[in-house]
Design an enzyme around this catalytic site. Structure first.
Site, short mmCIF file in Angstrom:
data_model
loop_
_atom_site.label_atom_id
_atom_site.label_comp_id
_atom_site.label_asym_id
_atom_site.label_seq_id
_atom_site.Cartn_x
_atom_site.Cartn_y
_atom_site.Cartn_z
CB ALA A 231 50.77 26.43 34.66
CG ASP A 232 53.18 20.51 32.89
OD1 ASP A 232 53.97 20.79 32.23
OD2 ASP A 232 52.83 19.42 33.04
CB THR A 233 48.39 22.03 30.33
OG1 THR A 233 48.26 23.00 30.84
CG2 THR A 233 47.17 21.30 29.63
#
Length: 193
Positions: free
Chosen positions: A76-78
């Site tokens: 994941a990446d935000t």
């Protein structure tokens, strides 16, 4: 729940304490495995939702070589997206203060890209939450940066910390997405596997 995942060893490819907490909340058995030196860069032609999804896929690609047949990797990446600009993690306290001043009194988007990867398939999705900040004083901004040290957070803030309590006026979308992992959407996507 999610008996369809019993054939997989679930791997969370993240050192984020928030992602670990959120994934644990789903009641899944998983382990954390991270690889050093994965770049979190992206082509400058990408915008908004494309950026964190691209980075989540790039993170997954780094694991492909060492994946076991029974593993399901979650990457994941935000990002924080304000007026067409990405706000990543701050480089220092002054950068953190600059970002929070820019967010003060405005609505921004928090976008998380998630990638589910096995040796047979890959499924990616992104989730967007709109967050509206009250107007923050310089004293409030400095207090937060000095006492909560948000150097590991996109946009220089954690909604679950003091700044979220005093600064967030409104949120539209997933609160947990703003923390770094849209667990409700993740649950639904895992159920489809």
């Amino acid at each position: 729940m999610l008996e369809n995942l019993n054939k997989y060893r679930i791997i969370l490819a993240s050192n984020s304490p928030r992602r670990k907490e959120l994934l644990s909340g789903l009641g899944l058995n998983y382990e954390v495995k991270t690889l050093p030196g994965i770049e979190e860069t992206y082509p400058d032609t990408l915008t908004g939702e494309e950026i964190p999804l691209y980075i989540a896929r790039e993170k997954a690609a780094a694991y492909r070589e060492c994946m076991q047949p029974d593993e399901l990797i979650i990457t994941a990446d935000t990002i924080v997206w304000l007026d067409g600009t990405v706000m990543g993690k701050p480089t220092d306290e002054e950068d953190a203060c600059r970002m929070l001043r820019a967010l003060s009194g405005k609505t921004h988007q928090v976008i998380t890209g998630v990638c589910l990867t096995t040796q047979e398939f890959q499924r990616g999705f992104s989730t967007v939450s709109d967050v509206t900040f009250a107007t923050l004083t310089d004293e409030e901004i400095r207090y937060y940066v000095q006492h909560y040290r948000p150097m590991d957070k996109a946009g220089s803030y954690g909604i679950q910390e003091w700044i979220g309590f005093v600064g967030v006026e409104r949120i539209s979308g997933s609160y947990f997405n703003v923390m770094g992992l849209p667990v409700q959407r993740l649950y639904k996507e895992l159920g489809k596997l």
